[in-house]
Design a protein around this motif. Structure first.
Motif, PDB file in Angstrom:
ATOM      1  N   ARG A  12     103.873 -27.052-118.053  1.00 46.28           N
ATOM      2  CA  ARG A  12     104.653 -28.294-118.988  1.00 46.28           C
ATOM      3  C   ARG A  12     106.573 -27.796-119.607  1.00 46.28           C
ATOM      4  N   PRO A  13     107.143 -28.097-118.790  1.00 55.07           N
ATOM      5  CA  PRO A  13     107.779 -26.856-119.750  1.00 55.07           C
ATOM      6  C   PRO A  13     109.226 -27.489-120.125  1.00 55.07           C
ATOM      7  N   THR A  14     109.734 -27.541-121.599  1.00 51.94           N
ATOM      8  CA  THR A  14     110.224 -27.406-122.364  1.00 51.94           C
ATOM      9  C   THR A  14     111.493 -28.073-122.067  1.00 51.94           C
ATOM     10  N   ASP A  15     112.028 -27.858-121.250  1.00 53.93           N
ATOM     11  CA  ASP A  15     113.158 -28.257-120.580  1.00 53.93           C
ATOM     12  C   ASP A  15     113.658 -27.793-118.696  1.00 53.93           C
ATOM     13  N   PRO A  16     112.668 -29.434-118.144  1.00 53.24           N
ATOM     14  CA  PRO A  16     112.416 -28.395-116.705  1.00 53.24           C
ATOM     15  C   PRO A  16     113.682 -27.595-115.758  1.00 53.24           C
ATOM     16  N   GLU A  17     114.326 -28.765-115.641  1.00 53.83           N
ATOM     17  CA  GLU A  17     115.911 -28.121-115.473  1.00 53.83           C
ATOM     18  C   GLU A  17     115.843 -26.462-115.135  1.00 53.83           C
ATOM     19  N   ARG A  18     115.812 -26.251-116.517  1.00 53.19           N
ATOM     20  CA  ARG A  18     116.451 -24.897-116.833  1.00 53.19           C
ATOM     21  C   ARG A  18     114.594 -23.934-115.778  1.00 53.19           C
ATOM     22  N   SER A  19     113.611 -25.013-116.041  1.00 51.22           N
ATOM     23  CA  SER A  19     112.479 -23.768-115.439  1.00 51.22           C
ATOM     24  C   SER A  19     112.163 -23.732-114.418  1.00 51.22           C
ATOM     25  N   ARG A  20     112.679 -24.806-113.318  1.00 52.42           N
ATOM     26  CA  ARG A  20     113.036 -24.952-112.325  1.00 52.42           C
ATOM     27  C   ARG A  20     113.716 -24.006-111.668  1.00 52.42           C
ATOM     28  N   ALA A  21     115.596 -23.733-112.273  1.00 52.61           N
ATOM     29  CA  ALA A  21     116.562 -23.147-112.053  1.00 52.61           C
ATOM     30  C   ALA A  21     115.647 -21.409-112.169  1.00 52.61           C
ATOM     31  N   PHE A  22     114.910 -21.432-112.510  1.00 57.64           N
ATOM     32  CA  PHE A  22     114.400 -20.158-113.131  1.00 57.64           C
ATOM     33  C   PHE A  22     113.512 -19.934-112.318  1.00 57.64           C
ATOM     34  N   TYR A  23     112.449 -20.465-112.121  1.00 63.72           N
ATOM     35  CA  TYR A  23     111.024 -19.804-110.946  1.00 63.72           C
ATOM     36  C   TYR A  23     112.024 -20.341-109.572  1.00 63.72           C
ATOM     37  N   GLY A  24     112.699 -21.315-109.065  1.00 61.59           N
ATOM     38  CA  GLY A  24     113.057 -21.341-107.611  1.00 61.59           C
ATOM     39  C   GLY A  24     114.497 -20.421-107.978  1.00 61.59           C
ATOM     40  N   GLU A  25     115.209 -20.512-108.361  1.00 64.04           N
ATOM     41  CA  GLU A  25     116.793 -19.974-108.418  1.00 64.04           C
ATOM     42  C   GLU A  25     116.568 -18.286-108.356  1.00 64.04           C
ATOM     43  N   GLN A  26     115.873 -17.790-110.149  1.00 59.16           N
ATOM     44  CA  GLN A  26     116.443 -16.236-110.571  1.00 59.16           C
ATOM     45  C   GLN A  26     114.802 -15.657-110.087  1.00 59.16           C
ATOM     46  N   LEU A  27     113.695 -16.484-109.989  1.00 57.30           N
ATOM     47  CA  LEU A  27     112.111 -15.673-109.338  1.00 57.30           C
ATOM     48  C   LEU A  27     112.528 -15.660-108.002  1.00 57.30           C
ATOM     49  N   GLY A  28     112.770 -16.504-107.285  1.00 58.46           N
ATOM     50  CA  GLY A  28     112.666 -16.800-105.887  1.00 58.46           C
ATOM     51  C   GLY A  28     111.935 -17.551-105.215  1.00 58.46           C
ATOM     52  N   LEU A  29     111.255 -17.919-105.763  1.00 56.62           N
ATOM     53  CA  LEU A  29     110.075 -18.480-105.515  1.00 56.62           C
ATOM     54  C   LEU A  29     110.102 -19.944-104.349  1.00 56.62           C
ATOM     55  N   SER A  30     109.384 -20.649-103.513  1.00 55.64           N
ATOM     56  CA  SER A  30     109.556 -20.998-102.303  1.00 55.64           C
ATOM     57  C   SER A  30     109.181 -22.581-102.516  1.00 55.64           C
ATOM     58  N   VAL A  31     109.916 -23.794-102.639  1.00 51.72           N
ATOM     59  CA  VAL A  31     109.054 -25.371-102.904  1.00 51.72           C
ATOM     60  C   VAL A  31     108.154 -25.464-102.402  1.00 51.72           C
ATOM     61  N   HIS A  32     107.200 -25.608-102.310  1.00 51.84           N
ATOM     62  CA  HIS A  32     106.350 -25.806-101.345  1.00 51.84           C
ATOM     63  C   HIS A  32     106.056 -27.321-101.263  1.00 51.84           C
ATOM     64  N   ARG A  33     106.430 -28.789-102.311  1.00 50.05           N
ATOM     65  CA  ARG A  33     106.458 -29.825-102.072  1.00 50.05           C
ATOM     66  C   ARG A  33     107.212 -30.426-103.612  1.00 50.05           C
ATOM     67  N   GLU A  34     108.175 -31.242-104.352  1.00 52.77           N
ATOM     68  CA  GLU A  34     108.471 -31.979-105.170  1.00 52.77           C
ATOM     69  C   GLU A  34     108.201 -33.444-105.067  1.00 52.77           C
ATOM     70  N   PHE A  35     107.608 -34.098-105.899  1.00 51.57           N
ATOM     71  CA  PHE A  35     107.598 -35.762-106.371  1.00 51.57           C
ATOM     72  C   PHE A  35     108.270 -36.351-107.247  1.00 51.57           C
ATOM     73  N   GLY A  36     108.145 -37.420-107.609  1.00 52.09           N
ATOM     74  CA  GLY A  36     108.844 -38.379-108.787  1.00 52.09           C
ATOM     75  C   GLY A  36     110.406 -37.994-108.420  1.00 52.09           C
ATOM     76  N   THR A  37     110.307 -39.287-109.290  1.00 52.98           N
ATOM     77  CA  THR A  37     112.556 -38.342-109.253  1.00 52.98           C
ATOM     78  C   THR A  37     112.617 -38.490-111.710  1.00 52.98           C
ATOM     79  N   GLY A  38     114.209 -37.585-111.280  1.00 55.08           N
ATOM     80  CA  GLY A  38     114.618 -37.709-112.519  1.00 55.08           C
ATOM     81  C   GLY A  38     114.242 -35.989-112.640  1.00 55.08           C
ATOM     82  N   PRO A  39     115.048 -35.743-113.590  1.00 56.99           N
ATOM     83  CA  PRO A  39     114.431 -34.571-114.768  1.00 56.99           C
ATOM     84  C   PRO A  39     113.119 -34.143-114.729  1.00 56.99           C
ATOM     85  N   GLU A  40     112.447 -35.193-114.644  1.00 51.86           N
ATOM     86  CA  GLU A  40     110.613 -34.731-115.179  1.00 51.86           C
ATOM     87  C   GLU A  40     110.792 -34.648-113.401  1.00 51.86           C
ATOM     88  N   ARG A  41     110.862 -34.857-112.758  1.00 53.39           N
ATOM     89  CA  ARG A  41     110.080 -34.986-111.513  1.00 53.39           C
ATOM     90  C   ARG A  41     109.827 -33.410-111.711  1.00 53.39           C
TER      91      ARG A  41
END
Length: 130
Positions: A12-41
């Motif tokens: 549960r990140p303190t800043d979901p967008e920042r954490s998504r940028a880190f894990y997805g873009e900087q660390l380069g992990l591939s997305v398995h799935r996404e769910f929900g809407t908005g910044p806390e998806r």
């Protein structure tokens, strides 16, 4: 006996967008799935044979007792790639007394991530006589 079919680590990140940028873009992990809407998806990433889920939001960072252990093929190559993507290497690759090569980084909330290379001659890969 509980028959486990799949597993994932939830953060549960303190800043979901920042954490998504880190894990997805900087660390380069591939997305398995996404769910929900908005910044806390929720976003679920592949982590080898497991998954990492970022969802919701927390007012405080996770406990320092929470750590991720990620096995990679080549820690030195991972270090170069991560540096190029702007990831700070907290501790460069070191061959530990137990034979593994480990490097440490942290996510935006301070969660320690240990990247591990298992050398070809290490007992985790090869056990003579078995």
């Amino acid at each position: 006996m509980v028959h486990v079919l799949s597993s994932r680590t939830l953060l549960r990140p303190t800043d979901p967008e920042r954490s998504r940028a880190f894990y997805g873009e900087q660390l380069g992990l591939s997305v398995h799935r996404e769910f929900g809407t908005g910044p806390e998806r929720g976003t679920v990433y592949f982590l080898g044979s497991g998954f990492l889920e970022l969802s919701g939001r927390s007012d405080v960072p996770p406990s320092p007792a929470v750590r991720l252990w990620l096995q990679v093929e080549d820690v030195a190559a991972a270090a170069e790639e991560l540096r190029a993507r702007g990831v700070e290497i907290v501790r460069p690759p070191v061959r530990e007394p137990w034979g593994l090569i480990e490097m440490w980084i942290t996510d935006p909330d301070g969660t320690q991530i240990v990247l591990v290379e298992i050398p070809a001659d290490h007992p985790l890969r090869y056990r003579p006589g078995i």
